[in-house]
Enzyme design. Structure first.
Site, mmCIF file in Angstrom:
data_model
loop_
_atom_site.group_PDB
_atom_site.id
_atom_site.type_symbol
_atom_site.label_atom_id
_atom_site.label_comp_id
_atom_site.label_asym_id
_atom_site.label_seq_id
_atom_site.Cartn_x
_atom_site.Cartn_y
_atom_site.Cartn_z
ATOM 1 N N SER A 124 0.558 -1.161 0.143
ATOM 2 C CA SER A 124 0.163 -0.011 0.058
ATOM 3 C C SER A 124 0.683 1.325 -0.065
ATOM 4 O O SER A 124 1.913 1.254 0.589
ATOM 5 C CB SER A 124 -0.674 -0.011 1.208
ATOM 6 O OG SER A 124 -1.390 1.326 1.447
ATOM 7 N N TYR A 149 -2.372 -1.013 10.724
ATOM 8 C CA TYR A 149 -2.325 -1.777 9.326
ATOM 9 C C TYR A 149 -1.316 -1.433 8.599
ATOM 10 O O TYR A 149 -0.670 -2.216 7.825
ATOM 11 C CB TYR A 149 -3.744 -1.051 8.831
ATOM 12 C CG TYR A 149 -3.792 -1.262 7.283
ATOM 13 C CD1 TYR A 149 -4.065 -2.547 6.635
ATOM 14 C CD2 TYR A 149 -3.571 -0.283 6.225
ATOM 15 C CE1 TYR A 149 -4.003 -2.997 5.258
ATOM 16 C CE2 TYR A 149 -3.683 -0.477 4.624
ATOM 17 C CZ TYR A 149 -3.815 -1.829 4.351
ATOM 18 O OH TYR A 149 -4.079 -2.155 2.921
ATOM 19 N N LYS A 153 1.867 -3.642 6.610
ATOM 20 C CA LYS A 153 2.253 -3.567 5.111
ATOM 21 C C LYS A 153 3.782 -3.559 5.178
ATOM 22 O O LYS A 153 4.476 -4.225 4.373
ATOM 23 C CB LYS A 153 1.572 -2.729 4.441
ATOM 24 C CG LYS A 153 0.154 -2.819 4.227
ATOM 25 C CD LYS A 153 -0.124 -4.122 3.257
ATOM 26 C CE LYS A 153 -1.438 -4.298 3.176
ATOM 27 N NZ LYS A 153 -1.800 -5.951 2.680
#
Ligand code: NAD
Ligand code: UFG
Length: 338
Positions: A124, A149, A153
């Site tokens: 991302s 989150y 990643k």
């Protein structure tokens, strides 16, 4: 090639599965259906005109993975499975580390055992962190992210780098997505968030279809041209095609590539475009900023074009038309339409 798509009944995985099947590959989907419906596999088959295999199972379960790799001679893996709600990730960090990070380690371990050493990973733009200048270029280092989150990643990218240095046989590409929107042009596949959507486009579409009263625009006083945040919205089918392009250039070693259009659009521009294309008014109100939002970020899309001859082709109108067709044909997502 036979390709394992983890998280393959999810939003991006399902569109990618169609593209891979249409390119002549065999596709096995692995999904535990925690955020998707088994109906999706039928729709993928219907659109692609070729069957897809769905295995209901979890990437954190090594027995399932070992069995899968024994039963299917997989050439490469496209790894989408994971949790993705930014706000939730900060509230409940452990399931995010468990599912995203530990799940990826379990997957990579099973791949190693099965001698499958090719993977394309869903990363991302969030890995660039909170202070990177725009547009984001792959040559920037990863930055500090302010949510769990994003941290997962970033951690997974680092795990993949360590794996690549330890064993040069691995072929790895991390694709850094910007903001995927839109749906398959057939209106049969799209984004079906559970509960109240976190993301802008599904929220706009649900207001337009009458499921929600109005859109709250988070912040109108950002240092951007119209005061609302700007993002790089990319059609999900362009994104899906980016995975095919990445698989086509996979070679031993590791790389990270942005998937974006290179063009920022504001929240107000998105709402206006949706209204113009659909003729449906989206009542909205500017409210206070959402914690953690960056004012603006978009991709430098040059590397994807240079190294894998891929460019986003679809227009903003396509994004709006396809979102609307999906929403109108499936007002409650995959739930009661079958
Ligand atoms: P999604 O939730 O629609 O798809 C993820 C799929 O993975 C779901 O079908 C879910 O059921 C499945 N899944 C989750 N945990 C699993 C597990 N342990 N085992 C098996 N299946 C599991 O999300 P999406 O929007 O399609 O995103 C796909 C990937 O792309 C995710 O890794 C996400 O973090 C990443 N990504 C998404 C965006 C975005 O805006 N949508 C942006 C950047 C990166
Ligand atoms: N927005 C609203 N109202 C809403 C929803 C969103 O105004 O109801 C605004 C947001 O404030 C933001 C823009 O619309 O300015 C886009 O928001 P999204 O939630 O759709 O997307 P984000 O850019 O916040 O999130 C994306 C990805 C995440 C990634 C994150 C990194 O979805 O995977 O970027 O910041 F982690």
């Amino acid at each position: 090639m036979k390709i394992l798509v983890t998280g393959g009944t999810g939003y991006i995985g399902s569109h990618t599965a169609v593209v891979l099947l249409q390119a002549g590959h065999e596709v096995v989907l692995l999904d535990n259906l925690c955020n998707s419906s088994p109906v999706v596999a039928d729709r993928i088959t219907e659109i692609a005109g070729r069957p897809v295999t769905l295995i209901e199972g979890d990437i954190t379960d090594s027995d399932t993975l070992d069995q899968l790799f024994r039963q299917h001679s997989i050439d490469s893996v496209v790894h989408f499975a994971g949790f993705k709600a930014v706000g939730e990730s900060t509230q409940y960090p452990l399931p995010y580390f468990g599912n995203n990070v530990a799940g990826t380690i379990t997957l990579l371990t099973a791949m190693t055992k099965a001698n499958v050493k090719k993977i394309v990973f869903s990363s991302s733009a969030t890995v660039y962190g909170n202070t990177a200048p725009v547009p984001y270029v792959e040559s920037f280092g990863r930055g500090q992210t302010n949510n769990t989150y994003g941290l997962t990643k970033s951690m997974i990218e680092q795990i993949l780098e360590a794996l690549s240095s330890s064993d040069p046989e691995w072929s790895i590409i991390s694709l850094r997505y910007f903001n995927p929107v839109g749906a398959h042009e057939s209106g049969r596949l799209g984004e079906d968030p559970a509960g109240i959507p976190n993301n802008l486009m599904p929220f706009i579409a649900q207001v337009a279809v009458g499921r929600r009263k109005q859109l709250s625009i988070f912040g109108g006083d950002y240092p951007t041209p119209d005061g609302t945040c700007r993002r790089d919205y990319i059609h999900v089918m362009d994104l899906a095609e980016g995975h095919l392009a990445a698989l086509n250039i996979l070679k031993p070693g590791i790389d990270a590539i942005n998937l974006g259009t290179g063009r920022p659009l504001s929240v107000l521009e998105m709402v206006r475009a949706f209204e113009d294309v659909t003729g449906v008014k989206v009542p909205s109100q500017i409210v206070s900023r959402r914690e953690g939002d960056l004012p603006e970020f978009w991709a430098d899309a040059e590397k994807a074009s240079r190294v894998m001859s891929w460019k986003a082709k679809r227009s903003l109108n396509d994004m709006m038309e396809d979102t609307w067709r999906w929403q109108l044909n499936n007002p409650d997502g995959y739930k009661i339409t079958e």
